[in-house]
Design an enzyme around this catalytic site. Structure first.
Site, PDB file in Angstrom:
ATOM      1  N   HIS A 125      34.668  28.478  13.964  1.00 30.29           N
ATOM      2  CA  HIS A 125      33.640  28.600  15.002  1.00 30.29           C
ATOM      3  C   HIS A 125      34.273  28.735  16.378  1.00 30.29           C
ATOM      4  CE1 HIS A 125      34.459  24.258  15.111  1.00 30.29           C
ATOM      5  NE2 HIS A 125      33.965  24.259  16.333  1.00 30.29           N
ATOM      6  N   TYR A 126      35.376  28.023  16.604  1.00 31.73           N
ATOM      7  CA  TYR A 126      36.088  28.089  17.882  1.00 31.73           C
ATOM      8  C   TYR A 126      36.753  29.452  18.062  1.00 31.73           C
ATOM      9  CZ  TYR A 126      39.884  27.156  21.211  1.00 31.73           C
ATOM     10  OH  TYR A 126      40.776  27.221  22.266  1.00 31.73           O
ATOM     11  N   LEU A 127      37.421  29.931  17.010  1.00 28.89           N
ATOM     12  CA  LEU A 127      38.119  31.215  17.104  1.00 28.89           C
ATOM     13  C   LEU A 127      37.138  32.377  17.256  1.00 28.89           C
ATOM     14  CD1 LEU A 127      40.931  30.672  14.435  1.00 28.89           C
ATOM     15  CD2 LEU A 127      41.131  30.563  16.931  1.00 28.89           C
ATOM     16  N   LYS A 130      36.029  32.366  20.906  1.00 26.75           N
ATOM     17  CA  LYS A 130      37.089  32.926  21.748  1.00 26.75           C
ATOM     18  C   LYS A 130      37.193  34.432  21.548  1.00 26.75           C
ATOM     19  CE  LYS A 130      38.947  29.485  24.033  1.00 26.75           C
ATOM     20  NZ  LYS A 130      38.817  29.466  25.512  1.00 26.75           N
TER      21      LYS A 130
END
Length: 211
Positions: A125-127, A130
């Site tokens: 989810h973070y990648l 980004k």
């Protein structure tokens, strides 16, 4: 004198970046969310401006020449907060940079953001957040640089890194060296319109893209 808005100035990398910029030819402007974050920067003689990535922070862009986006939702927040800060907040900051005619934009991203589907499940989810922010920046028409570090540590900086468009290896790098890289690349013409991965290494920072 280039006035540089640091978004996420109160974060670990952001604080280090402010110090690096203060010691350079640039003039840092620290964007902070709360008034209780202001005194630490005033004590350093650094100008502050209030701005919340979840709201309207357009006033932070007045008289700004360059932007460094170093904000992050942090490792302990869920996917929703990550989307709000790391994706939508970053995208808003890009749109404001366009509106205000900012001449230079440097994005602190993450190694693996170019191929988010290949990352560990806990990081996807973070990648993806980004990745979407990075892609929006690439299509914005701004004079951008994207910096993608490996795992961040609190070790002292060495001023030496491993640097490349795609390193094809994993590793770590100190937050201090990340901050110094962000400050350095602001003034390096060969970094413009480029995306770069960085890890700890043996190359002196001032030699990176110097030739």
């Amino acid at each position: 004198m280039v006035r540089v808005l640091v978004i996420g100035a109160n974060g670990k990398v952001g604080k280090l970046l402010i110090k690096k910029l203060k010691d350079s030819e640039h003039v840092p402007v620290a964007m902070v969310r709360d008034t209780n974050q202001v005194p630490q920067f005033e004590e350093m003689g650094v100008e502050t401006v209030l701005g919340d990535l979840e709201g309207d922070f357009s006033r932070a862009y007045y008289t700004i020449d360059a932007v460094v986006f170093a904000a992050g939702s942090g490792p302990n927040t869920g996917p929703e907060k990550t989307v709000v800060i790391d994706q939508e907040g970053a995208i808003k900051s890009v749109e404001l940079a366009k509106r205000f005619g900012v001449k230079r934009y440097v994005m602190l991203s993450s190694m693996g953001a170019d191929t988010p589907g290949e990352g560990p499940d806990a990081m996807k989810h973070y990648l993806y957040a980004k990745h979407r922010a990075d892609e929006h920046l690439k299509q914005s028409g701004l004079n951008y640089t994207i910096v993608r570090p490996g795992g961040l540590t609190n070790n002292p900086g060495t001023g030496k890194i491993t640097f490349g468009e795609k390193l094809n290896e994993f590793g770590s790098i100190s937050r201090e060296d990340v901050a110094e890289t962000l400050a350095y690349l602001l003034s390096v013409p060969r970094a413009e319109k480029g995306s770069f991965e960085i890890l700890e290494g043996d190359t002196q920072l001032e030699e990176v893209l110097a030739y």
